[in-house]
Design a protein around this motif. Structure first.
Motif, PDB file in Angstrom:
ATOM      1  N   THR A  56       0.837  -1.201   0.000  1.00 23.73           N
ATOM      2  CA  THR A  56       0.000   0.000   0.000  1.00 23.73           C
ATOM      3  C   THR A  56       0.870   1.248   0.000  1.00 23.73           C
ATOM      4  N   VAL A  57       0.273   2.340  -0.453  1.00 20.65           N
ATOM      5  CA  VAL A  57       0.900   3.662  -0.428  1.00 20.65           C
ATOM      6  C   VAL A  57      -0.086   4.585   0.282  1.00 20.65           C
ATOM      7  N   THR A  58       0.358   5.164   1.411  1.00 21.13           N
ATOM      8  CA  THR A  58      -0.562   5.916   2.262  1.00 21.13           C
ATOM      9  C   THR A  58       0.081   7.202   2.775  1.00 21.13           C
ATOM     10  N   PRO A  59      -0.583   8.348   2.591  1.00 23.66           N
ATOM     11  CA  PRO A  59      -0.099   9.562   3.244  1.00 23.66           C
ATOM     12  C   PRO A  59      -0.394   9.471   4.740  1.00 23.66           C
ATOM     13  N   THR A  60       0.557   9.847   5.572  1.00 21.81           N
ATOM     14  CA  THR A  60       0.346   9.809   7.016  1.00 21.81           C
ATOM     15  C   THR A  60      -0.293  11.118   7.474  1.00 21.81           C
ATOM     16  N   ARG A  61      -0.725  11.129   8.746  1.00 27.15           N
ATOM     17  CA  ARG A  61      -1.368  12.320   9.306  1.00 27.15           C
ATOM     18  C   ARG A  61      -0.426  12.979  10.299  1.00 27.15           C
ATOM     19  N   GLY A  62      -0.724  14.210  10.636  1.00 34.01           N
ATOM     20  CA  GLY A  62       0.034  14.887  11.675  1.00 34.01           C
ATOM     21  C   GLY A  62       1.005  15.910  11.133  1.00 34.01           C
ATOM     22  N   PRO A  63       1.741  16.568  12.049  1.00 27.11           N
ATOM     23  CA  PRO A  63       2.628  17.673  11.669  1.00 27.11           C
ATOM     24  C   PRO A  63       3.824  17.243  10.823  1.00 27.11           C
ATOM     25  N   HIS A  64       4.277  16.018  10.937  1.00 34.49           N
ATOM     26  CA  HIS A  64       5.421  15.545  10.158  1.00 34.49           C
ATOM     27  C   HIS A  64       4.954  14.503   9.147  1.00 34.49           C
ATOM     28  N   SER A  65       3.868  14.822   8.444  1.00 31.53           N
ATOM     29  CA  SER A  65       3.283  13.852   7.528  1.00 31.53           C
ATOM     30  C   SER A  65       4.232  13.557   6.369  1.00 31.53           C
ATOM     31  N   HIS A  66       4.087  12.350   5.854  1.00 33.42           N
ATOM     32  CA  HIS A  66       4.887  11.855   4.733  1.00 33.42           C
ATOM     33  C   HIS A  66       4.095  10.734   4.093  1.00 33.42           C
ATOM     34  N   THR A  67       4.672  10.054   3.146  1.00 32.12           N
ATOM     35  CA  THR A  67       4.008   8.933   2.487  1.00 32.12           C
ATOM     36  C   THR A  67       4.698   7.645   2.884  1.00 32.12           C
ATOM     37  N   ASP A  68       3.904   6.676   3.370  1.00 31.44           N
ATOM     38  CA  ASP A  68       4.434   5.357   3.698  1.00 31.44           C
ATOM     39  C   ASP A  68       4.126   4.386   2.564  1.00 31.44           C
TER      40      ASP A  68
END
Length: 126
Positions: A56-68
């Motif tokens: 899977t490819v998922t954008p993360t949440r929060g102040p230091h968001s990135h893509t996992d």
């Protein structure tokens, strides 16, 4: 992008999966991330051996968001007692049947958890 791995612990007998209430994400997730966080021996399951079952490819949440970019591995375990886990990472852990996972609101889990569970069920019934 971060390359991470989930280690979905699948109970050998009753086909339950182990999920943890992740503190930072605020979601129920399989163990994993950047390292395995459970005190269990990692034994590749019969489902797909040492290869991932799902990607899977998922954008993360929060102040230091990135893509996992996440590799979902299925490992075999005894679905009995809860294992020791890193309490800095998880509030709690729980074994759930695959039907129980599908009955949970997706907003409380990894956004791909239901799709992963559907694929796992289809693979188990082949």
């Amino acid at each position: 992008m971060h390359l991470v791995s989930y280690f979905v612990m699948l109970g050998r007998v009753r086909q339950k999966v182990l999920l943890g209430e992740h503190r930072l994400a605020g979601l129920w997730l399989p163990a994993g991330g950047h390292c395995e966080e459970l005190d269990l021996e990692a034994v590749p399951g019969d489902v797909c051996g040492d290869r991932p079952l799902f990607l899977t490819v998922t954008p993360t949440r929060g102040p230091h968001s990135h893509t996992d970019v996440s590799l979902w591995h299925v490992l075999s375990a005894d679905a009995g007692q809860l294992p020791a886990f890193d309490e800095r990472e998880y509030r709690s852990m729980q074994w759930l049947t695959l039907d129980e996972v599908l009955g949970q609101p997706i907003e409380t889990m990894d956004p791909h958890m239901h799709s992963f569970t559907d694929k796992l069920l289809a693979t188990l019934h082949m």
